[in-house]
Design a protein around this motif. Sequence first.
Motif, mmCIF file in Angstrom:
data_model
loop_
_atom_site.group_PDB
_atom_site.id
_atom_site.type_symbol
_atom_site.label_atom_id
_atom_site.label_comp_id
_atom_site.label_asym_id
_atom_site.label_seq_id
_atom_site.Cartn_x
_atom_site.Cartn_y
_atom_site.Cartn_z
ATOM 1 N N CYS A 262 8.042 -3.200 -1.067
ATOM 2 C CA CYS A 262 8.520 -4.490 -1.583
ATOM 3 C C CYS A 262 10.010 -4.389 -1.918
ATOM 4 O O CYS A 262 10.795 -5.260 -1.569
ATOM 5 C CB CYS A 262 7.732 -4.877 -2.841
ATOM 6 S SG CYS A 262 6.025 -5.332 -2.491
ATOM 7 N N CYS B 292 7.593 -8.990 -6.300
ATOM 8 C CA CYS B 292 8.117 -9.183 -4.942
ATOM 9 C C CYS B 292 8.016 -10.656 -4.537
ATOM 10 O O CYS B 292 6.910 -11.206 -4.446
ATOM 11 C CB CYS B 292 7.315 -8.314 -3.975
ATOM 12 S SG CYS B 292 7.664 -8.635 -2.247
ATOM 13 N N CYS C 3 5.670 -11.190 -1.492
ATOM 14 C CA CYS C 3 4.231 -11.089 -1.811
ATOM 15 C C CYS C 3 3.761 -12.335 -2.565
ATOM 16 O O CYS C 3 2.695 -12.886 -2.278
ATOM 17 C CB CYS C 3 3.944 -9.829 -2.632
ATOM 18 S SG CYS C 3 3.955 -8.300 -1.660
ATOM 19 N N CYS D 40 4.442 -3.110 0.980
ATOM 20 C CA CYS D 40 4.542 -4.555 0.733
ATOM 21 C C CYS D 40 3.437 -5.223 1.549
ATOM 22 O O CYS D 40 3.199 -4.879 2.704
ATOM 23 C CB CYS D 40 5.912 -5.064 1.174
ATOM 24 S SG CYS D 40 6.072 -6.852 0.961
ATOM 25 N N LEU D 41 2.756 -6.161 0.923
ATOM 26 C CA LEU D 41 1.639 -6.818 1.615
ATOM 27 C C LEU D 41 2.105 -7.982 2.481
ATOM 28 O O LEU D 41 1.337 -8.518 3.277
ATOM 29 C CB LEU D 41 0.620 -7.327 0.592
ATOM 30 C CG LEU D 41 -0.004 -6.260 -0.316
ATOM 31 C CD1 LEU D 41 -0.897 -6.916 -1.363
ATOM 32 C CD2 LEU D 41 -0.800 -5.247 0.507
HETATM 33 ZN ZN LIG Z 1 5.996 -7.273 -1.265
#
Ligand SMILES: [Zn+2]
Length: 467
Positions: free
Chosen positions: A233, A285, A288, A243-244
């Motif tokens: 992130c 983030c 996110c 980071c997703l």
């Molecule tokens: Zn992220």
Amino acid sequence: MENLDVLIPRPQSIIADPGVVKVESLGSVSAPAGWERIGGQLIRNAGIMGLDLTQEGVPVKLILSEDIKVESFEITISPDEVIISGGDPAGLFYGAGAFEQLLCISVIRGTKGAEIPCGKVADSPRFGYRGFMLDSARHIQSVETIKSVLSLMAKLRLNVFHWHLCDSQGYRAESKLFPELNTLADMTPGFFTAEEIKEICDFAAECFITVIPEIEMPGHSKGLLALHPELACDPEEPGKEFCLAKPEVREFLEKLIAEFAALFPASKVIHLGGDEAETEHWEKCPACQKLMKDKGLSNLRQLENDFMNDMASYVRSLGLTPVTWFTGSIMEHSTIIQAWRSIHELKETLAHGNRMIFSVHDQLYLDYPCTAAEPFENWMPLLCESGVYNTEPFAAWEKEIGDLLLGPETCLWTETVPDHRIFAKLLPRLIAFSETAWCRPAQKDWFSYIRRKDVLSAGAWFDMKAL
Ligand SMILES: [Zn+2]
């Protein structure tokens, strides 16, 4: 030997007949076409015990029988022949191993006059999945150590080797796409080359052991993110979680999963980890947070769940079945869930119909000390041999859970366990675990187990290489 109730794991059925067979008179081993190596192994291991099964003698016949279930076997001992029948090659392999135990005990006081009582032993496993997980990411092991572990597993009729190859401290499978990952060496340096992985997988196959390799995400990724901070992130402070929201994270992980899976062509199941991710970085983030809102999700655990389901469906697109550790998330129906914190995780998973593996830590994590005399971390509970033996994977709801529980798996995490301590952690608790995984509760009895283990130990059965 007084009777046939000396085997580990303890058989489902033992019937005594009158008479004995002298082990020095045994010979003439025959095996089914294509499976001569199982007969060869019996001859070799009997040779270590001082017996010559290549001689002309009372025949020892290994046969495959359609009347016996898979992984199951029968041994019939009479004065003029021994018949070892298996429902499939794995059952035959286990039957030959059980007969080796009888030989081993019979010759404890020497081969002269040694005998085995006549009778019939019939056995089959309670669970089709009898697993052991080894963490090679923290401390790596030598190929020889891993082959010895597989050999011990085979003697105990364990049939799944879950191989934890990726964690914050190391990425232990050779990567040609991202060779920098193999430079990680937080606790020990090193990685397994493609050739070494093939050697280990081939050896496992000979032991009738399936390999389930594990690649971990989105947490436990500190080392990978130190090398690839752009996938975190905040690249300034990468932390331990991917980071997703960044599309390049999914691209990177899909390429890595595909390369990783290709190293294990015989494995139909890939473990994606998924445990112990912290939400702190995702919280801060903007990407996110935005993705969470765009997807209409109400919290970051749901975003993590969404990410893991995407990764699991990528695994399915490769024709493979994904497994994840239990996180409280709802995974797509075909993902296998491994319960590790408490038995209640099985109950929660049951509601969603996923298949499950039982690995509850305070009953099955072998990095925990077996006795108070061992070195251990303060947070670790004691897990003695009887604790592992008395583990019951079902608790009280066998009927509801049915076939959804594939079976139990015991785990050895290696933060505190370098290569040379592996067997000190496994023995004797892996022996106890074999009865938890193989035997039905009616066959299990702690005092009987201790007696049988003592007799087999006197014959050095557990010290002898099986293959
Ligand atoms: Zn992220």
